[in-house]
Design an enzyme around this catalytic site. Structure first.
Site, PDB file in Angstrom:
ATOM      1  N   SER A  71    -100.423 -15.071  54.074  1.00 49.17           N
ATOM      2  CA  SER A  71     -99.887 -16.041  53.139  1.00 49.17           C
ATOM      3  C   SER A  71    -100.610 -15.961  51.789  1.00 49.17           C
ATOM      4  CB  SER A  71    -100.003 -17.450  53.712  1.00 49.17           C
ATOM      5  OG  SER A  71     -99.209 -18.358  52.967  1.00 49.17           O
ATOM      6  N   ASP A 102    -102.987 -16.511  48.795  1.00 54.42           N
ATOM      7  CA  ASP A 102    -104.386 -16.895  48.596  1.00 54.42           C
ATOM      8  C   ASP A 102    -105.196 -16.880  49.891  1.00 54.42           C
ATOM      9  OD1 ASP A 102    -106.424 -17.518  46.809  1.00 54.42           O
ATOM     10  OD2 ASP A 102    -106.296 -19.663  47.225  1.00 54.42           O
ATOM     11  N   SER A 137    -106.665  -9.404  48.510  1.00 56.52           N
ATOM     12  CA  SER A 137    -107.204  -8.556  47.456  1.00 56.52           C
ATOM     13  C   SER A 137    -108.731  -8.562  47.462  1.00 56.52           C
ATOM     14  CB  SER A 137    -106.683  -9.004  46.085  1.00 56.52           C
ATOM     15  OG  SER A 137    -105.271  -8.920  46.029  1.00 56.52           O
ATOM     16  N   ASP A 196    -102.235  -3.367  49.494  1.00 49.18           N
ATOM     17  CA  ASP A 196    -102.414  -4.818  49.343  1.00 49.18           C
ATOM     18  C   ASP A 196    -101.047  -5.414  49.038  1.00 49.18           C
ATOM     19  OD1 ASP A 196    -103.420  -7.353  48.965  1.00 49.18           O
ATOM     20  OD2 ASP A 196    -104.001  -6.990  46.888  1.00 49.18           O
ATOM     21  N   THR A 197    -100.484  -6.163  49.974  1.00 49.64           N
ATOM     22  CA  THR A 197     -99.116  -6.666  49.820  1.00 49.64           C
ATOM     23  C   THR A 197     -99.134  -8.137  49.410  1.00 49.64           C
ATOM     24  OG1 THR A 197     -98.950  -7.276  52.154  1.00 49.64           O
ATOM     25  CG2 THR A 197     -98.281  -5.048  51.548  1.00 49.64           C
ATOM     26  N   ASN A 225    -110.198 -15.382  57.649  1.00 51.50           N
ATOM     27  CA  ASN A 225    -111.007 -15.207  56.444  1.00 51.50           C
ATOM     28  C   ASN A 225    -111.555 -16.551  55.936  1.00 51.50           C
ATOM     29  OD1 ASN A 225    -112.175 -13.752  54.358  1.00 51.50           O
ATOM     30  ND2 ASN A 225    -110.358 -13.860  53.051  1.00 51.50           N
ATOM     31  N   LEU A 272     -56.487  -7.264  35.135  1.00 47.50           N
ATOM     32  CA  LEU A 272     -56.532  -8.706  35.340  1.00 47.50           C
ATOM     33  C   LEU A 272     -55.197  -9.250  35.840  1.00 47.50           C
ATOM     34  CD1 LEU A 272     -58.381  -9.727  32.043  1.00 47.50           C
ATOM     35  CD2 LEU A 272     -59.363  -9.753  34.359  1.00 47.50           C
ATOM     36  N   SER A 316     -47.863  -5.390  38.256  1.00 49.40           N
ATOM     37  CA  SER A 316     -46.723  -5.398  39.165  1.00 49.40           C
ATOM     38  C   SER A 316     -45.435  -4.997  38.457  1.00 49.40           C
ATOM     39  CB  SER A 316     -46.561  -6.792  39.799  1.00 49.40           C
ATOM     40  OG  SER A 316     -47.689  -7.116  40.589  1.00 49.40           O
ATOM     41  N   SER A 364     -58.169  -5.552  42.145  1.00 48.75           N
ATOM     42  CA  SER A 364     -59.291  -4.704  42.607  1.00 48.75           C
ATOM     43  C   SER A 364     -60.432  -4.736  41.590  1.00 48.75           C
ATOM     44  CB  SER A 364     -58.817  -3.275  42.869  1.00 48.75           C
ATOM     45  OG  SER A 364     -58.063  -2.740  41.810  1.00 48.75           O
TER      46      SER A 364
END
Length: 635
Positions: A38, A40, A44, A116-117, A171, A475, A481, A548
């Site tokens: 999570s 903090d 790192s 480091d993620t 930690n 459009l 048509s 389309s």
């Protein structure tokens, strides 16, 4: 100076020592690992401490670190080790990790690449990137906070991505007085969750990245802990290459090396197994067999190549083999299929559009693929399977995928390289998802194309015409048509065999179950494309009139047809002109909010970039437009 001179001898000894060190360093094993958890939790800081304690910081870097710590650090007058890794200005300003940071370091026993993620939920996609190649995950938990939502999310992804070794690093033990009870309570909470998601074992350790407790060796502050310190564990854990070498031989062809007429080799990195000259091999998906003539490397020919090595293979026979194909052991071929069940981790701000064509890149091969509506989405906190029609950013779900051609693969659980893939948006070229193949759908193996004696060429010759699809896009109110109807009448007078597919008419029958969401619009066009393809097989000239609105779907239909048969006609009418016509009153309803997802108002229209024809209805009549289209079709 002679060779007997003491200085010469000293230099020679130094050179020998350097050569010996480089030789030993070259043959060290490599461990790739990630730190996650999570926000903090100290990821790192931990990596910075590992770099510092392994003596991988030069004096000038240390001086800069001390200066940066005083200016933008979070540890007062002491060194802020996180600054060694958080290199982005935004990361230093906010004190968080945003991007994946890779760092290299080495000890006497092993080399390491650590990723480091980021811990923020919005950057979960970056965590997936870092974890995709890792052998081990260090999941950090702040001892003051315990197991959090993002801890669970990252743990689930670690299990999902097949990382076999997990370290639970509790930690900041220094901030809770190194209390054994706190540590044991957190480990018990995490173990209950880990067992629920299938993590069978993990190593838990109390650490302080800032103070260095249990990082390189036992800490006096935790006499109650008798497990390994972090660095010694990283040095001893088994790496993935050892496991891969025991499997059957597989190598994805990355490049066909043809420097001259006498040499044709197939280069790539061996994904699993071992290979020797003379071994029988098979090329997939073609199934052609041969034997290995030579194994060529940078250092010359080899008698043995193993998983993890990049080599060039020459074969005894001249068989077709190109980039993206897979060379495998002849007696242990891979499965080949075009329909799969997969897990997707959605990584884009724009949600998944079921039925839309994406690029699927697996190894060195890129194919076109469509994703069905998800079977379910996973709640990573409770493991509950939730009903879902799409996937949003960071969502994890299970869905079926269909590719436009068969590809060789292995389930991700068996081999990451042959079972992991990414999805790429065809329009933006953004990577939108990471995926894991589970297995081929049984129907993919049992459904085969039935050959018929009367083919499309015979159908066309009987009608004395060349099949084609005239795809009118624009459009609502642009005049598609009207023009399409005139084109068909003119072709009928020329004794041409045609069929007109109009957007409104198709929604009364074939597509009456579809609405006007982005996903439904994609499926609408996909079905029309399949019908148009069958009609061209019957030798007809097919005329379509559909808004389309998305380029990727028009390109998808183009890809279904034979080269040259798809003629894109852009009926280019400005929005204000189309709205002024508004014979059906649709624009008025859309402006008032009564009609949602209306193209041009609250849903986009992507103009064709290179249509075969552009019709400007402000400058020509429908009759003139029809004549221009017919002139393009029948010169």
């Amino acid at each position: 100076m002679t060779t007997q001179d003491p200085i010469y001898k000293t230099d020679a000894l130094i050179a020998e020592d350097i050569d010996a060190y480089l030789e030993a360093h070259q043959h060290k094993t490599m461990l790739r690992f990630i730190t996650c958890g999570s926000v903090d939790d100290g990821k790192s800081t931990l990596i910075g401490r590992l770099l510092y304690d392994s003596k991988m910081i030069f004096e000038d870097q240390l001086a800069a670190l001390e200066s940066d710590s005083k200016r933008s650090g979070t540890q007062g007058e002491e060194i802020d080790f996180a600054l060694l890794v958080d290199g982005l200005a935004a990361e230093r300003e906010q004190g968080i990790t945003i991007d994946v940071a890779y760092r290299f370091f080495a000890t006497e026993k092993r080399k390491f690449i650590v990723a480091d993620t980021p811990g923020h939920e919005q950057y979960t996609r970056n965590m997936v990137t870092g974890a995709s190649t890792a052998d081990l995950a260090v999941i950090l938990i702040d001892a003051r906070k315990g197991v959090l939502t993002q801890t669970r999310r990252h743990s689930y992804l670690v299990k999902l991505l097949g990382i076999r070794h997990v370290v639970l690093a509790v930690n900041k033990m220094d901030l809770v007085g190194y209390e054994q009870e706190t540590f044991e309570r957190i480990v018990a909470d995490y173990r209950a969750f880990a067992e629920s998601i299938g993590i069978e074992s993990f190593t838990a350790m109390p650490i302080s990245g800032f103070k260095g407790d249990n990082i390189t060796g036992p800490s006096e502050n935790t006499p109650w802990y008798d497990g390994p310190a972090l660095l010694p564990l990283l040095e001893e854990v088994e790496v993935e290459d050892t496991r891969d070498q025991a499997g059957p031989f597989r190598m994805q062809v990355q490049w066909v090396n043809r420097p001259n007429l006498d040499f044709r080799g197939f280069a790539g990195m061996i994904a699993s197994g071992q290979l020797r000259p003379g071994d029988a091999v098979r090329v997939l998906p073609s199934g052609k067999t041969s034997s290995v003539a030579r194994i060529v490397s940078f250092d010359g020919d080899k008698d043995l190549a193993v998983a993890g090595e990049s080599v060039t293979i020459t074969l005894a026979d001249e068989i077709d083999c190109s980039r993206g194909q897979v060379i495998v052991a002849a007696q242990a071929p891979l499965e080949v299929a075009d329909q799969f069940e997969s897990t997707l981790v959605w990584m884009d701000e724009n949600e998944l559009v079921p039925g839309r064509a994406y690029w699927l890149k697996i190894g060195t091969q890129t194919v076109s693929a469509t994703v069905a509506e998800p079977k379910y989405e996973v709640n990573v906190n409770t493991q509950e399977h939730l009903a879902s029609k799409t996937l949003d950013l960071n969502a994890i779900g299970v869905a079926n995928i269909t590719t436009d051609r068969e590809i060789p693969f292995a389930p991700y659980a068996e081999n990451r390289d042959l079972g992991g893939f990414i999805l790429i948006d065809k329009l933006t070229n953004h990577t939108v998802a990471a995926g894991l193949l589970h297995f081929a759908l049984r129907r993919a193996q049992n459904v085969h194309w039935q050959a018929t004696d009367i083919g499309r060429e015979h159908h066309a010759s009987m009608k004395h015409q060349k099949p084609a699809v005239l795809w009118l896009t624009g459009l609502s109110g642009s005049g598609k048509s009207t023009i399409a109807n005139i084109v068909e009448k003119k072709l009928a007078r020329m004794n041409r065999h045609t069929f007109l597919l109009d957007g409104d008419n198709v929604r009364h029958g074939l597509n009456k179950d579809l609405g006007f969401t982005e996903a439904d619009r994609v499926e609408n066009i996909r079905r029309v494309g399949e019908v148009a393809k069958l009609m061209t097989d019957a030798g007809l000239i097919v005329i379509t009139a559909f808004i389309s609105p998305f380029r990727s779907e028009r390109d998808m239909v183009r890809g279904m047809m034979q080269p040259g048969e798809f003629v894109e006609v852009f009926v280019d009418t400005p929005l204000e002109v189309a709205e002024s016509r508004d014979v059906k009153g649709l624009y008025a309803k859309a402006r008032s909010g009564q009609l949602k997802n209306f193209t041009g108002i609250d849903s986009p229209y992507e103009h064709p970039e290179a249509p075969e024809l552009r019709i400007d209805t402000t400058e020509m009549t429908p009759e003139e437009a029809a004549d221009l289209i017919i002139a393009r079709l029948i010169p």
